[in-house]
Write a protein that holds these residues in place. Structure first.
Motif, PDB file in Angstrom:
ATOM      1  N   MET A   1       1.075  -1.529  -0.420  1.00 12.24           N
ATOM      2  CA  MET A   1       0.027  -0.072   0.075  1.00 12.24           C
ATOM      3  C   MET A   1       0.900   0.897   0.036  1.00 12.24           C
ATOM      4  SD  MET A   1      -2.838  -1.702  -0.311  1.00 12.24           S
ATOM      5  CE  MET A   1      -3.688  -0.363  -0.570  1.00 12.24           C
ATOM      6  N   ARG A   2       2.601   1.678  -0.263  1.00  8.09           N
ATOM      7  CA  ARG A   2       3.396   2.186  -0.951  1.00  8.09           C
ATOM      8  C   ARG A   2       2.554   3.425  -1.296  1.00  8.09           C
ATOM      9  NH1 ARG A   2       7.499   3.922   2.006  1.00  8.09           N
ATOM     10  NH2 ARG A   2       9.462   5.538   0.588  1.00  8.09           N
ATOM     11  N   ALA A   3       2.583   4.469  -0.941  1.00  3.49           N
ATOM     12  CA  ALA A   3       2.310   5.604  -1.625  1.00  3.49           C
ATOM     13  C   ALA A   3       2.527   5.986  -3.176  1.00  3.49           C
ATOM     14  CB  ALA A   3       2.302   6.768  -0.861  1.00  3.49           C
TER      15      ALA A   3
ATOM     16  N   GLY B   1      14.268 -12.773  -5.642  1.00  6.42           N
ATOM     17  CA  GLY B   1      13.362 -13.631  -4.943  1.00  6.42           C
ATOM     18  C   GLY B   1      12.558 -13.896  -4.871  1.00  6.42           C
ATOM     19  N   VAL B   2      11.895 -12.648  -4.408  1.00  8.41           N
ATOM     20  CA  VAL B   2      10.120 -12.828  -4.034  1.00  8.41           C
ATOM     21  C   VAL B   2       8.724 -12.842  -4.869  1.00  8.41           C
ATOM     22  CG1 VAL B   2       8.817 -11.236  -2.427  1.00  8.41           C
ATOM     23  CG2 VAL B   2      11.438 -11.392  -1.823  1.00  8.41           C
ATOM     24  N   ALA B   3       7.406 -13.604  -4.930  1.00  7.05           N
ATOM     25  CA  ALA B   3       6.779 -13.319  -5.712  1.00  7.05           C
ATOM     26  C   ALA B   3       6.152 -12.959  -6.259  1.00  7.05           C
ATOM     27  CB  ALA B   3       6.461 -14.570  -6.102  1.00  7.05           C
ATOM     28  N   THR B   4       5.806 -11.599  -5.140  1.00  8.50           N
ATOM     29  CA  THR B   4       4.555 -10.861  -4.749  1.00  8.50           C
ATOM     30  C   THR B   4       4.561  -9.983  -3.254  1.00  8.50           C
ATOM     31  OG1 THR B   4       3.417 -12.029  -2.974  1.00  8.50           O
ATOM     32  CG2 THR B   4       2.514 -12.915  -5.219  1.00  8.50           C
ATOM     33  N   VAL B   5       4.454  -8.819  -3.617  1.00  6.93           N
ATOM     34  CA  VAL B   5       4.437  -7.548  -2.696  1.00  6.93           C
ATOM     35  C   VAL B   5       2.849  -7.578  -1.617  1.00  6.93           C
ATOM     36  CG1 VAL B   5       4.706  -5.367  -2.312  1.00  6.93           C
ATOM     37  CG2 VAL B   5       5.206  -6.478  -4.933  1.00  6.93           C
ATOM     38  N   GLY B   6       3.638  -7.768  -0.352  1.00  7.47           N
ATOM     39  CA  GLY B   6       3.027  -7.808   0.329  1.00  7.47           C
ATOM     40  C   GLY B   6       1.954  -7.161   1.672  1.00  7.47           C
ATOM     41  N   LEU B   7       1.825  -6.875   2.242  1.00  3.17           N
ATOM     42  CA  LEU B   7       1.504  -5.880   3.460  1.00  3.17           C
ATOM     43  C   LEU B   7       2.161  -6.243   4.158  1.00  3.17           C
ATOM     44  CD1 LEU B   7      -2.673  -6.440   3.466  1.00  3.17           C
ATOM     45  CD2 LEU B   7      -1.258  -4.930   2.142  1.00  3.17           C
TER      46      LEU B   7
END
Length: 303
Positions: free
Chosen positions: A234-236, A282-288
């Protein structure tokens, strides 16, 4: 004898009329029954608690309205479902796919998108079922600048309504050899639905202050309903394109909103950059981030 025949005939006619009349009554009732749409015409974030918890609604019915040829990928929808089950208590989640013809527009404003929803939406809140509407469009947002990397991927504009500019998602994904279409779709869906969760301070109160600020039309710094924590979904900068040094111009945003204020307009410039950085790690998704997780948990969410 003739008299009895006449009475018998009269009785049959009366019985036939009575049956015909009673069988048409339900149709008359159904014809005047109207669907209550008021619960789906609220502001972004107003249904955050209902989405996150099972207190009032224990089922999500999500309509995927898409222009022919622009249906979202199965991979993105699977990851989105996982995201919902991770952060809400909804276990009963149903998707209804609604294939639509193209509106034949070169660009779309939010008002035009809202008008399309009015014409095409088929699901609304009923009983213990909360209805959500997504529209996957074959046209970009008004004011997009693909060459400059300033494009709108999606937007939320009501408590249960979202637009994904699928044509732009695909164009953006094609610019990278390491990012695919489902990656961009998933990030866009998850970010925008984060606002339907009420993030940040958009229907779900903050446990700790972590809302970022940006300048309004008067040049004053105000909260922008996005997170200020590094690496958060949720980063601006995902909205405004901050990390690239570019941003969606106020003129372009004004053209797009055209009478309807969006809860968020997601910029493609930094989404692609963030996804490429994550892929390299190597991180597939962006999380909260932890702050956003605290907020939704305090408002009825799972974690």
């Amino acid at each position: 004898m003739t008299k009895y025949k006449g009475l018998l005939l009269l009785g049959i006619l009366l019985f036939t009329f009575s049956c015909s009349k009673s069988s048409s009554d339900p149709e008359d009732v159904n014809a005047t029954t109207q669907v209550d749409k008021s619960g789906n015409l609220l502001a972004t974030g107003d249904s955050a608690f209902d989405i996150l918890s099972n207190d009032n609604f224990d089922k999500l019915l999500i309509e995927i309205a898409y222009v022919s040829g622009f249906r979202p990928t199965e991979s993105a929808m699977t990851q989105f479902t996982d995201y919902l089950k991770q952060h809400t208590f909804k276990e009963d989640i149903e998707f209804v796919y609604n294939e639509l013809s193209s509106p034949s527009e070169d660009e779309l404003t939010l008002q035009e998108i809202a008008d399309l929803e009015t014409s095409n939406r088929t699901v609304f809140n009923t009983g213990s079922t909360l209805a959500i509407y997504f529209y996957f469009a074959d046209a970009p947002a008004e004011g997009d600048d693909l060459d400059g990397g300033l494009v709108t991927l999606g937007s939320v504009y009501r408590n249960t309504s979202m637009i994904i500019h699928e044509v732009t998602v695909r164009e953006l994904a094609s610019l990278s050899s390491s990012i695919n279409e489902s990656d961009v779709e998933t990030t866009t869906l998850n970010h925008e639905f984060g606002h339907l969760f009420g993030l940040v301070d958009l229907g779900t109160e903050m446990v700790n202050d972590h809302q970022s600020q940006s300048e309004n039309e008067d040049g004053q710094l105000v909260g922008d309903n996005h997170c200020n924590q590094e690496g958060c979904l949720m980063r601006a900068e995902l909205q405004f394109g901050g990390s690239s040094g570019k941003s969606l111009s106020s003129n372009a945003l004004a053209k797009y909103e055209a009478g309807i204020t969006s809860g968020c307009t997601l910029s493609g410039a930094t989404v692609l950059d963030l996804l490429q950085q994550n892929t390299a790690k190597g991180v597939a998704t962006v999380g909260l981030d932890p702050e956003c997780l605290l907020d939704i948990q305090a408002n009825g969410g799972r974690q």
